[in-house]
Design an enzyme around this catalytic site. Structure first.
Site, PDB file in Angstrom:
ATOM      1  N   SER A 135      56.853  36.833  42.198  1.00  0.00           N
ATOM      2  CA  SER A 135      56.854  37.788  43.304  1.00  0.00           C
ATOM      3  C   SER A 135      58.106  37.671  44.170  1.00  0.00           C
ATOM      4  O   SER A 135      58.435  38.586  44.922  1.00  0.00           O
ATOM      5  CB  SER A 135      55.606  37.568  44.173  1.00  0.00           C
ATOM      6  N   ALA A 181      69.461  38.599  48.177  1.00  0.00           N
ATOM      7  CA  ALA A 181      68.719  39.851  48.013  1.00  0.00           C
ATOM      8  C   ALA A 181      69.629  41.068  48.155  1.00  0.00           C
ATOM      9  O   ALA A 181      69.367  42.120  47.568  1.00  0.00           O
ATOM     10  CB  ALA A 181      67.588  39.924  49.028  1.00  0.00           C
ATOM     11  N   GLU A 245      53.376  51.393  43.592  1.00  0.00           N
ATOM     12  CA  GLU A 245      52.867  50.492  42.560  1.00  0.00           C
ATOM     13  C   GLU A 245      51.583  49.818  43.022  1.00  0.00           C
ATOM     14  O   GLU A 245      50.626  49.679  42.245  1.00  0.00           O
ATOM     15  CB  GLU A 245      53.921  49.444  42.211  1.00  0.00           C
ATOM     16  N   GLN A 339      27.025  38.921  35.545  1.00  0.00           N
ATOM     17  CA  GLN A 339      25.856  38.038  35.691  1.00  0.00           C
ATOM     18  C   GLN A 339      24.561  38.814  35.445  1.00  0.00           C
ATOM     19  O   GLN A 339      23.628  38.296  34.816  1.00  0.00           O
ATOM     20  CB  GLN A 339      25.850  37.411  37.085  1.00  0.00           C
ATOM     21  N   LEU A 340      24.504  40.038  35.923  1.00  0.00           N
ATOM     22  CA  LEU A 340      23.297  40.839  35.756  1.00  0.00           C
ATOM     23  C   LEU A 340      23.095  41.289  34.307  1.00  0.00           C
ATOM     24  O   LEU A 340      22.008  41.714  33.938  1.00  0.00           O
ATOM     25  CB  LEU A 340      23.338  42.062  36.686  1.00  0.00           C
ATOM     26  N   GLY A 343      23.442  36.944  29.104  1.00  0.00           N
ATOM     27  CA  GLY A 343      24.263  36.513  27.981  1.00  0.00           C
ATOM     28  C   GLY A 343      25.048  37.636  27.348  1.00  0.00           C
ATOM     29  O   GLY A 343      26.163  37.423  26.845  1.00  0.00           O
TER      30      GLY A 343
END
Length: 380
Positions: A135, A181, A245, A339-340, A343
């Site tokens: 960054s 810069a 962006e 999670q809901l 598996g």
């Protein structure tokens, strides 16, 4: 999929465009995306098909694009997120790379590259990140030294989206390293230029169909007229365009949340546990109710940002807020949705697992969370 709120940011032509985009995705993307994930790349012919449909460079004027505005671009981003088609690098190509060329390029540059980009014949990438500079764009080490009628580019870039497919790369390089810069410039390098090579296709934990690679520049001689804008003004150009962006990332995150909220509601209504649908458990309903409340608040804010940007009034700090909030909420809620699913959420046959892995990079690319906080903090 029903919208969380009645949306007013889009005009009728935007919604007609959405129907066109949705048909394209249903026919040309969704049936094949899993195969692209296994291959680690989207075939170039998909880009050409998108170009023929007018889905690239949508916000640029003809003949450089579709003659639309950011609303058309946002529709395409939303439909990409809705279908989970994370491998498509259309947004980076059309809404980040092409606008740099259109805004800062000469007429000759625009005529040379943009019509081919709009047609999907030339795929664009932008090379900012380096192994030692993410960054922090001030710290880039890639250089572009003027030598007569050419620039000689030396350096290395990494994590470059569209890197393998790219026919054109905007390279962030130092033309005056001693100025820091203030010595950054944007140089366009075309594929096939001697000394320019593409490294390995990087293996990621998400965005599996998106080609991401390293790029190497070893004494690459680029004609001086490949400089975008003015020499040593690149950092200013980057700061001006990064707001869009970051909004692109926020738009994608907001729609991803909504799409997988609806899919999770449908799944929990169908899935049985202990003799009843999972949806009937209070914990499930409360989790989903909380998700809907938070997603609705995010939707209002992101739509307001889209409306501002349609009038070129979106500030860098507001774009940073949108990205910071949207990606954090996306990561947390997709984890709840997974999670809901139990598996099955961890199985690739259900998109939620892939979307969960795809979402994590949102807090890193386009400027990390920490950079977003720094931008916002400067306005306190």
């Amino acid at each position: 999929m029903k919208d969380l709120i009645q949306r007013t940011v889009y005009r009728e032509d935007h919604e007609l465009f959405r129907e066109q985009v949705r048909r394209f995705f249903e026919n040309e993307v969704v049936p094949f995306h899993h195969a692209w994930e296994r291959a680690g790349i989207v075939p170039k012919d998909v880009w050409r098909k998108a170009g023929r449909e007018g889905l690239l460079n949508t916000m640029l004027p003809e003949p450089y694009g579709g003659g639309g505005d950011f609303g058309h671009a946002a529709v395409l981003i939303e439909e990409t997120a809705r279908t989970g088609a994370s491998g498509l690098g259309f947004a980076l190509h059309s809404d980040i790379v092409a606008p740099y060329i259109h805004r800062y390029g000469s007429t000759a540059q625009k005529d040379r590259w943009l019509p081919r980009m709009a047609a999907g014949e030339l795929i664009g990438a932008i090379a900012m990140t380096e192994p030692g500079a993410g960054s922090d764009l001030k710290s880039v080490r890639t250089t572009a030294r003027r030598d007569g009628g050419h620039y000689v580019v030396d350096g290395q870039k990494t994590f470059i989206t569209n890197g393998i497919n790219a026919g054109l790369v905007i390279v962030v390089a130092k033309t005056a390293p001693e100025l820091g810069a203030r010595g950054v410039s944007l140089i366009v390098v075309e594929d096939g230029t001697p000394g320019f090579s593409k490294g390995r296709k990087l293996e990621k934990i998400g965005l599996l169909a998106q080609d991401t690679s390293e790029l190497f520049f070893d004494g690459v001689r680029v004609p001086a007229d490949h400089l975008l804008g003015e020499e040593n003004q690149g950092f200013k150009y980057l700061m001006h365009e990064l707001a869009q962006e970051r909004l692109v990332v926020a738009v994608r995150a907001a729609m991803s949340i909504e799409a997988f909220l609806h899919r999770t509601i449908d799944y929990t209504r169908e899935r049985q546990a202990f003799g009843q649908p999972v949806f009937e458990f209070q914990n499930t309903r409360f989790k989903l109710a909380e998700a809907k409340a938070q997603a609705t608040m995010l939707r209002v804010f992101v739509d307001d940002c889209i409306a501002l940007h349609l009038h070129r009034a979106l500030s860098p700090e507001r774009a940073a807020m949108a990205k910071l909030n949207a990606t954090a909420l996306q990561n947390r809620l997709l984890d709840e949705f997974l999670q809901l699913h139990g598996g099955y959420g961890y199985m690739s046959e259900y998109q939620i697992g892939r979307a969960w892995a795809d979402a994590r990079v949102g807090r890193i690319y386009g400027g990390s969370d920490e950079i977003m906080k720094e931008i916002i903090a400067r306005t306190l």
